[in-house]
Design a protein around this motif. Structure first.
Motif, PDB file in Angstrom:
ATOM      1  N   GLN A 151       0.814  -1.220   0.000  1.00 58.97           N
ATOM      2  CA  GLN A 151       0.000   0.000   0.000  1.00 58.97           C
ATOM      3  C   GLN A 151       0.847   1.269   0.000  1.00 58.97           C
ATOM      4  O   GLN A 151       0.311   2.371  -0.115  1.00 58.97           O
ATOM      5  CB  GLN A 151      -0.915   0.004   1.227  1.00 58.97           C
ATOM      6  CG  GLN A 151      -1.966  -1.093   1.215  1.00 58.97           C
ATOM      7  CD  GLN A 151      -2.844  -1.036   2.446  1.00 58.97           C
ATOM      8  OE1 GLN A 151      -3.493  -0.031   2.718  1.00 58.97           O
ATOM      9  NE2 GLN A 151      -2.856  -2.117   3.211  1.00 58.97           N
ATOM     10  N   LEU A 152       2.157   1.108   0.130  1.00 63.28           N
ATOM     11  CA  LEU A 152       3.063   2.257   0.174  1.00 63.28           C
ATOM     12  C   LEU A 152       3.689   2.469  -1.202  1.00 63.28           C
ATOM     13  O   LEU A 152       4.344   1.577  -1.751  1.00 63.28           O
ATOM     14  CB  LEU A 152       4.159   2.027   1.219  1.00 63.28           C
ATOM     15  CG  LEU A 152       3.667   1.813   2.651  1.00 63.28           C
ATOM     16  CD1 LEU A 152       4.828   1.435   3.559  1.00 63.28           C
ATOM     17  CD2 LEU A 152       2.954   3.056   3.170  1.00 63.28           C
ATOM     18  N   GLN A 153       3.486   3.640  -1.758  1.00 66.23           N
ATOM     19  CA  GLN A 153       4.033   3.974  -3.070  1.00 66.23           C
ATOM     20  C   GLN A 153       5.222   4.919  -2.912  1.00 66.23           C
ATOM     21  O   GLN A 153       5.273   5.731  -1.988  1.00 66.23           O
ATOM     22  CB  GLN A 153       2.981   4.667  -3.941  1.00 66.23           C
ATOM     23  CG  GLN A 153       1.797   3.793  -4.318  1.00 66.23           C
ATOM     24  CD  GLN A 153       0.796   4.575  -5.147  1.00 66.23           C
ATOM     25  OE1 GLN A 153      -0.296   4.889  -4.686  1.00 66.23           O
ATOM     26  NE2 GLN A 153       1.160   4.896  -6.376  1.00 66.23           N
ATOM     27  N   HIS A 154       6.158   4.800  -3.848  1.00 60.65           N
ATOM     28  CA  HIS A 154       7.272   5.745  -3.873  1.00 60.65           C
ATOM     29  C   HIS A 154       7.700   5.974  -5.310  1.00 60.65           C
ATOM     30  O   HIS A 154       7.370   5.191  -6.204  1.00 60.65           O
ATOM     31  CB  HIS A 154       8.454   5.232  -3.059  1.00 60.65           C
ATOM     32  CG  HIS A 154       9.185   4.070  -3.694  1.00 60.65           C
ATOM     33  ND1 HIS A 154       8.781   2.752  -3.540  1.00 60.65           N
ATOM     34  CD2 HIS A 154      10.288   4.036  -4.496  1.00 60.65           C
ATOM     35  CE1 HIS A 154       9.602   1.962  -4.206  1.00 60.65           C
ATOM     36  NE2 HIS A 154      10.522   2.717  -4.803  1.00 60.65           N
ATOM     37  N   SER A 155       8.391   7.073  -5.521  1.00 63.79           N
ATOM     38  CA  SER A 155       8.995   7.338  -6.823  1.00 63.79           C
ATOM     39  C   SER A 155      10.508   7.281  -6.667  1.00 63.79           C
ATOM     40  O   SER A 155      11.046   7.466  -5.572  1.00 63.79           O
ATOM     41  CB  SER A 155       8.571   8.710  -7.358  1.00 63.79           C
ATOM     42  OG  SER A 155       8.987   9.740  -6.472  1.00 63.79           O
ATOM     43  N   SER A 156      11.168   6.984  -7.767  1.00 63.36           N
ATOM     44  CA  SER A 156      12.630   7.000  -7.792  1.00 63.36           C
ATOM     45  C   SER A 156      13.098   8.344  -8.334  1.00 63.36           C
ATOM     46  O   SER A 156      12.330   9.077  -8.963  1.00 63.36           O
ATOM     47  CB  SER A 156      13.156   5.860  -8.659  1.00 63.36           C
ATOM     48  OG  SER A 156      12.701   4.617  -8.168  1.00 63.36           O
ATOM     49  N   CYS A 157      14.359   8.659  -8.086  1.00 69.05           N
ATOM     50  CA  CYS A 157      14.882   9.969  -8.492  1.00 69.05           C
ATOM     51  C   CYS A 157      16.222   9.814  -9.186  1.00 69.05           C
ATOM     52  O   CYS A 157      17.098   9.081  -8.704  1.00 69.05           O
ATOM     53  CB  CYS A 157      15.022  10.868  -7.263  1.00 69.05           C
ATOM     54  SG  CYS A 157      15.188  12.616  -7.655  1.00 69.05           S
ATOM     55  N   HIS A 205      14.619   4.898  -3.853  1.00 67.22           N
ATOM     56  CA  HIS A 205      13.652   5.584  -3.006  1.00 67.22           C
ATOM     57  C   HIS A 205      13.937   7.082  -3.049  1.00 67.22           C
ATOM     58  O   HIS A 205      14.865   7.575  -2.398  1.00 67.22           O
ATOM     59  CB  HIS A 205      13.720   5.063  -1.567  1.00 67.22           C
ATOM     60  CG  HIS A 205      13.097   3.714  -1.383  1.00 67.22           C
ATOM     61  ND1 HIS A 205      13.760   2.542  -1.692  1.00 67.22           N
ATOM     62  CD2 HIS A 205      11.858   3.346  -0.947  1.00 67.22           C
ATOM     63  CE1 HIS A 205      12.962   1.514  -1.438  1.00 67.22           C
ATOM     64  NE2 HIS A 205      11.798   1.974  -0.991  1.00 67.22           N
ATOM     65  N   GLY A 206      13.154   7.790  -3.842  1.00 67.01           N
ATOM     66  CA  GLY A 206      13.351   9.234  -3.976  1.00 67.01           C
ATOM     67  C   GLY A 206      12.345  10.024  -3.159  1.00 67.01           C
ATOM     68  O   GLY A 206      12.710  10.827  -2.307  1.00 67.01           O
ATOM     69  N   TYR A 207      11.046   9.796  -3.420  1.00 62.90           N
ATOM     70  CA  TYR A 207       9.978  10.495  -2.707  1.00 62.90           C
ATOM     71  C   TYR A 207       8.990   9.477  -2.136  1.00 62.90           C
ATOM     72  O   TYR A 207       8.521   8.599  -2.879  1.00 62.90           O
ATOM     73  CB  TYR A 207       9.214  11.429  -3.644  1.00 62.90           C
ATOM     74  CG  TYR A 207       9.862  12.761  -3.884  1.00 62.90           C
ATOM     75  CD1 TYR A 207       9.303  13.934  -3.371  1.00 62.90           C
ATOM     76  CD2 TYR A 207      11.031  12.869  -4.626  1.00 62.90           C
ATOM     77  CE1 TYR A 207       9.893  15.168  -3.603  1.00 62.90           C
ATOM     78  CE2 TYR A 207      11.632  14.094  -4.846  1.00 62.90           C
ATOM     79  CZ  TYR A 207      11.056  15.237  -4.331  1.00 62.90           C
ATOM     80  OH  TYR A 207      11.658  16.459  -4.559  1.00 62.90           O
ATOM     81  N   PRO A 208       8.639   9.568  -0.842  1.00 62.21           N
ATOM     82  CA  PRO A 208       7.550   8.743  -0.305  1.00 62.21           C
ATOM     83  C   PRO A 208       6.213   9.361  -0.705  1.00 62.21           C
ATOM     84  O   PRO A 208       5.858  10.454  -0.260  1.00 62.21           O
ATOM     85  CB  PRO A 208       7.789   8.809   1.208  1.00 62.21           C
ATOM     86  CG  PRO A 208       8.479  10.123   1.434  1.00 62.21           C
ATOM     87  CD  PRO A 208       9.253  10.432   0.177  1.00 62.21           C
ATOM     88  N   THR A 209       5.484   8.694  -1.559  1.00 65.22           N
ATOM     89  CA  THR A 209       4.266   9.271  -2.131  1.00 65.22           C
ATOM     90  C   THR A 209       3.132   9.307  -1.111  1.00 65.22           C
ATOM     91  O   THR A 209       2.800   8.275  -0.510  1.00 65.22           O
ATOM     92  CB  THR A 209       3.808   8.435  -3.336  1.00 65.22           C
ATOM     93  OG1 THR A 209       4.902   8.267  -4.240  1.00 65.22           O
ATOM     94  CG2 THR A 209       2.644   9.111  -4.051  1.00 65.22           C
TER      95      THR A 209
END
Length: 414
Positions: free
Chosen positions: A179-185, A319-323
């Motif tokens: 259920q935890l989404q993140h974007s890469s950077c 792991h860039g941003y915790p959405t």
């Protein structure tokens, strides 16, 4: 500025101001809270600003549509609009600067942001610090962590900054991790020979589709030591357009130098080209996003095709941003207390997965307050009440010591 450009600008201004007024009315008469970030944008800033900036920019930052993000995280993180002030600025053709939570900040003269944390590390016993070692497993029942060296360490209470989705997967709680989404950077650094053409700029946002990056930092403006001295003799790796430099320009030559740092987001909704491509000159092979960033820097007039590139840097952060996704808070309400029941305090940017308290200063306080909670049972204000800590300046928690480390000198950046 030509007539066509002036008319276009006026149309944008009218659309934005009309949207602001309509949003003010809609917000005042709304019977329910916004259901997601997109609705919050429309109610606070209107359709004009939403279409021109907020929707395209935020997709470039988060790499997910604004309709798939919640709005409980916002607080001080996204500045709202003073409608009367905006109308007055347009009428008087006045640029408005010096507002918002980051209008002024301090930055180390030497060593970048890392200098702050190296100084903080000097406050701790050297024999209690270990680096270049990875945690590979956590046994919550025996309270033991395993390191990549094979060594096992017993603990009474564990404060972990390991990404929460990783920790939960290790401990068999994939249903929460999923259920935890993140974007890469992707971080791209470019060093350029010459005098910086943007001496008054700090960082810039780019909602446009003519460049892959959402933000650019003129890093050389933060501190002189962020670039080599003007007397340093450096060869040209390639030109700003990615081509090979002329033969005479390829030889080592003096500066001055300036630099740019670019950020590009990535997710399943927003893939990034990472195939290796070869740039001209001696620059060699780089992921295609580096080439695309150079092209975007020219499209946005940050650089000129004939600029000489003397340095390139690239790094991808998984792991860039915790959405702040729609289902994030429900997962956190289950996961964080469950971990704490097993003597694990998961904290930090990705440890507690709350973007609204994930800056470096927040992360430090999350650690301090976790220790106080373990030892004394005190409330973790930063974790539990982001709106309170983001709405005021800290004056209550101050470190004092008889012997301080060497101080970090800094510049004030506007």
């Amino acid at each position: 500025m030509g007539l066509e450009t002036t008319l276009c600008r006026c149309c944008y201004q009218v659309a934005c101001l009309t949207g602001l007024v309509e949003a003010r009315v809609a917000s005042a008469t709304a019977a329910t809270r916004p259901a997601n970030f997109d609705e919050w944008i429309l109610r606070s800033q209107g359709s004009g600003i939403a279409d021109l900036f907020m929707r395209p920019y935020n997709f470039k930052v988060w790499a997910v549509p604004t309709t798939e993000m919640q709005c409980e995280w916002l607080g001080e993180r996204v500045a709202t609009v003073d409608v009367a002030r905006a109308i007055s600025n347009v009428i008087h053709n006045r640029e408005d600067a010096g507002w918002g939570p980051n209008a002024v900040f301090r930055f180390p003269k030497q060593g970048g942001t890392g200098a702050i944390w190296k100084a903080v590390a000097q406050l701790l016993p050297a024999n209690k610090q270990r680096y270049d070692t990875t945690v590979t497993a956590i046994d919550k029942l025996s309270k033991r962590i395993t390191l990549s060296t094979g060594e096992a360490i017993q603990y009474d209470a564990l404060i972990s900054t390991i990404p929460l989705d990783t920790t939960l997967t290790w401990l068999g709680k994939q249903q929460w991790a999923q259920q935890l989404q993140h974007s890469s950077c992707h971080i791209i650094g470019v060093g350029i020979r010459g005098k910086c053409p943007h001496p008054t700029k700090c960082w810039l946002y780019f909602p446009e589709d003519n460049c892959p990056f959402y933000r650019t930092t003129v890093f050389s403006n933060y501190a002189a030591a962020n670039c080599p001295s003007a007397s340093a003799m450096l060869p040209t790796l390639c030109m700003a357009d990615g081509g090979a430099p002329p033969v005479d320009a390829a030889q080592p030559a003096a500066g001055p130098y300036w630099s740019l740092m670019f950020e590009v987001s990535e997710s399943q909704c927003k893939p990034v080209n990472q195939e290796l491509v070869t740039l001209g000159g001696t620059a060699g092979p780089w992921p295609a996003v580096v080439r695309d960033t150079l092209s975007g820097a020219i499209s946005t007039q940050l650089m000129q095709p004939g600029d000489q590139v003397v340095s390139l840097y690239y790094r991808r952060l998984e792991h860039g941003y915790p959405t702040p996704s729609l289902c994030r808070d429900a997962a956190l309400r289950e996961a964080l207390p469950w971990l704490q029941q097993h003597s694990i305090w998961s904290r930090g940017r990705f440890g507690s997965w709350k973007y609204e308290v994930s800056n470096q200063d927040h992360s430090l306080l999350l650690g301090v307050e976790a220790v106080d909670n373990i030892l004394f049972g005190t409330t973790e204000l930063t974790l539990q009440h982001p709106d309170i800590v983001n709405g005021r300046k800290n004056t209550s928690l101050n470190y004092t010591a008889a012997c301080r480390p060497s101080s970090v000198t800094s510049n004030e950046v506007h």
